[in-house]
Write an enzyme that holds these catalytic residues in place. Sequence first.
Site, PDB file in Angstrom:
ATOM      1  CD1 TRP A 357       1.032  -0.203   3.075  1.00 37.38           C
ATOM      2  CD2 TRP A 357      -0.364   1.232   3.648  1.00 37.38           C
ATOM      3  NE1 TRP A 357       1.251   0.125   4.390  1.00 37.38           N
ATOM      4  CE2 TRP A 357       0.634   0.756   4.691  1.00 37.38           C
ATOM      5  CE3 TRP A 357      -1.588   2.209   3.755  1.00 37.38           C
ATOM      6  CZ2 TRP A 357      -0.071   1.737   6.080  1.00 37.38           C
ATOM      7  CZ3 TRP A 357      -1.682   3.182   4.114  1.00 37.38           C
ATOM      8  CH2 TRP A 357      -0.580   3.373   5.132  1.00 37.38           C
ATOM      9  CG  ASP A 358       4.308   0.714   1.711  1.00 30.58           C
ATOM     10  OD1 ASP A 358       3.961  -0.046   2.046  1.00 30.58           O
ATOM     11  OD2 ASP A 358       5.636   0.463   2.141  1.00 30.58           O
ATOM     12  CD  GLU A 487       3.008  -3.731   9.591  1.00 35.56           C
ATOM     13  OE1 GLU A 487       3.772  -4.064   9.612  1.00 35.56           O
ATOM     14  OE2 GLU A 487       2.061  -4.098   7.778  1.00 35.56           O
ATOM     15  CE  LYS A 599       5.960  -1.526  11.714  1.00 31.13           C
ATOM     16  NZ  LYS A 599       5.499  -2.485  10.853  1.00 31.13           N
ATOM     17  CD  GLN A 600       3.106   1.960   9.915  1.00 31.99           C
ATOM     18  OE1 GLN A 600       3.558   1.028  10.241  1.00 31.99           O
ATOM     19  NE2 GLN A 600       3.414   2.265   8.373  1.00 31.99           N
TER      20      GLN A 600
HETATM   21  C1  BGC Z   1       5.335  -1.312   7.359  1.00 36.78           C
HETATM   22  C2  BGC Z   1       3.602  -0.908   6.773  1.00 36.78           C
HETATM   23  C3  BGC Z   1       4.714  -1.700   5.492  1.00 36.78           C
HETATM   24  C4  BGC Z   1       5.779  -2.094   5.172  1.00 36.78           C
HETATM   25  C5  BGC Z   1       6.556  -1.872   3.852  1.00 36.78           C
HETATM   26  C6  BGC Z   1       6.174  -2.259   7.296  1.00 36.78           C
HETATM   27  O1  BGC Z   1       7.329  -2.031   8.504  1.00 36.78           O
HETATM   28  O2  BGC Z   1       4.544  -1.147   8.829  1.00 36.78           O
HETATM   29  O3  BGC Z   1       2.985  -0.231   6.596  1.00 36.78           O
HETATM   30  O4  BGC Z   1       3.646  -1.607   4.044  1.00 36.78           O
HETATM   31  O5  BGC Z   1       6.702  -2.158   6.095  1.00 36.78           O
HETATM   32  O6  BGC Z   1       7.109  -0.943   3.493  1.00 36.78           O
END
Ligand code: BGC
Length: 772
Positions: A357-358, A487, A599-600
Amino acid sequence: MKQYLKVDEWSIIEESFDPINHEISESIFSIGNGFMGQRANFEEQYSGPSLQGSYMAGVYYPDKTRVGWWKNGYPEYFAKVLNSTNWIGIDVFVGGTALDLAKCKVTEFRRELNMKEGVLIRSAVAEMEDGKQIKIESTRFVSIARHEIGAIRYAVTPLNFSAPIRLTVYLDGDVKNKDSNYEEKFWNEVSKEVSAGSANLTLKTKKLDFHVTSVMTYDVFKNGEKLDLTPSTVEKEKYVGNDVTIQAEQNEEIVVYKYVANVTSRNHGLGQLVEVGSKLLEEARTAGFDVLLSEQVAGWADKWKESDIIIEGDVSAQQAIRFNIFQLNQTYSGEDDRLNIGPKGFTGEKYGGSTYWDTEAYCVPFYLSTADSSIARNLLIYRYKHLEKAKENARKLGFTKGALYPMVTMNGEECHNEWEITFEEIHRNGAIAYAIYNYVNYTGDKSYLGQYGLEVLAEISRFWEERVNYAPRKDQYVMLGVTGPNEYENNVNNNWYTNRIAAWTMEYTLEVLDYLKENETSRYNELVETLKLKPEETDKWKDIIAKMYYPADEELGIFLQQDGFLDKEIIQVKDLKPENLPINQNWSWDRILRSCFIKQGDVIQGLYFLSHKYDLETKKRNFDFYEPLTVHESSLSPCLHSILACELGYQEKAYEMYLRTARLDLDNYNNDTEDGCHTTSMAGTWMSVVHGFGGLRVENNELVLKPFIPGHWKSFSFKVMFRGSRLKVSVSDKDITVSNETETPAAIRIFDRDYTVSPLGMIQVENAVVNA
Ligand code: BGC
């Protein structure tokens, strides 16, 4: 954090050789042209730790899934962009001993990635075990003008001896992926030919039958004169090469120009690969290294004209932003709608080079502003083409209708296999819908909606319709058992962001339906027919929108990341002892899940996407609550926080977050750059300058700017393409200048006042923001 690279405006420079940094540098100094990419491996042998990596866009392998405990619904494979033929190889032997920097005393070393010109340059002086000193100099690039061509100038000079030097110029297909699930090699040899002066090698993937042919040729010069050599051929399994021996005199330079064409069955007929490759190669060799190099310089000058950001007064920030832009332009050029952007680009193997989804959440905005709108459109069409697979994916998980796009994919099929992500991190569907809105809002290209957009939106809305459930006691719709962007929480109920983006998708789908009904009636009727869209469905969407449950805390005036979030022990990251960080390397998963640490951005992700729906006070309360709990352990996190901090006037925080995203790889902030660079998050870095410091938005068909300049920057400027115009926005502490570099006039609002920038014209406005 290791800082060993020299700060420079246009180049990344390493000035001494430390094997400890080699794999990190192999990632950072990678080169690519959207069609192929190459880590900064050495041409000559190197026996120290190294990840040899040469990747051809779109050539992948479905590596059989490996899990401890199988769960129904898991995909059968994880797709990996393959490490393919090592085409850069030139071995150097003196008296039978191979030059190998791991076994020599390296007395001088310099590696430079010239980002302005798209060229990797390296020089070294090495003392071999017997005391012989050799100087090597190499210049290498993958051509931006001829997508299938790579060229190397490789020079060897004996410094304290005269002796025969043997060079082996070769193609080696006996390579493997570091991340292979079962230690398997993925290639079979199909054919090879080798003669004096040239060679070709064709490999085929063990599954899916991708064919890759590499064809090489070379010229050797001494003292500026081309040598007439009598090479001997070398042939092994998946390997072809030429050996040439040259009598080298002390201080005389021997130069090899190696040209390679790498062609694949993705772009050419199977039976034609050698022929096509040989033709392209001959053309390149006839043009010669210097012409190829000047094409490279010109091609990159064009890229920079569209996408450069100039920062005055902070060379480190300047270097960092150019590095991010350079890597993005190396990874995706947008000409092929079957390709996408892996989180590591072509710089490493982690994440398999697959699509996440990035792309929609982070990369689309970058390409929207820095390239022709057809490029971002191609990224959208990529998902449109995967719609049937996304529907199959939803059926596989038990849904009777709708589409669930995969978390990780190469061809539309899911290939991620951790239950909490594969089955639960469904917010990704919302990002794909959002990218359609973002594209149409930015470009004004509403034709996309009838052509492709509505089908995707309707199927995603159908998925959400079935994924929520009505909770009678609440008289509201809820969404249970999900994982949000954060996550570090799994299987939560009512993740605010997921509920919000689900309802928003339905709102937008209904809006698009109304638009098409009114403006493209016959296409509307056709789509209603093909989608078999019933009024009961749209009524249901309206009901869900009206009655969606959003967890919130009235007292704090914030949205709750999920039900029960405030039952956690709330501790701020600043109050954690530093040895706890990063928590993903120091804590058990159980401890992470129970903690309040994020985490984000999660709620923050929603406030960024749907920024136009929330007032500043709401954003502020949520930012003030959540940011102090956020560990930013995903590279995608700091950029969003930087943008929001800019909007809230938190200038120091904005700059702190910017630094964290901008030099993530150059300073190896997360201690993982050897795995590859964080390419998709680099688009986030660009966003933090343009959307953050520049304050750029598109509202009511108009570009809006609310810039501020970080305190110690003298000025910064960026380019944006907008509806046919290309504008250069320059911000200093005194004024904001917008120059129109095209013949198309542009409407722009700066600090709430409207202006028109006439063709090739310029406006200047006083900077209204007090500096940080
Ligand atoms: C992130 C995801 C992301 C993936 C690939 C993960 O660490 O939590 O949001 O899509 O990395 O970049």
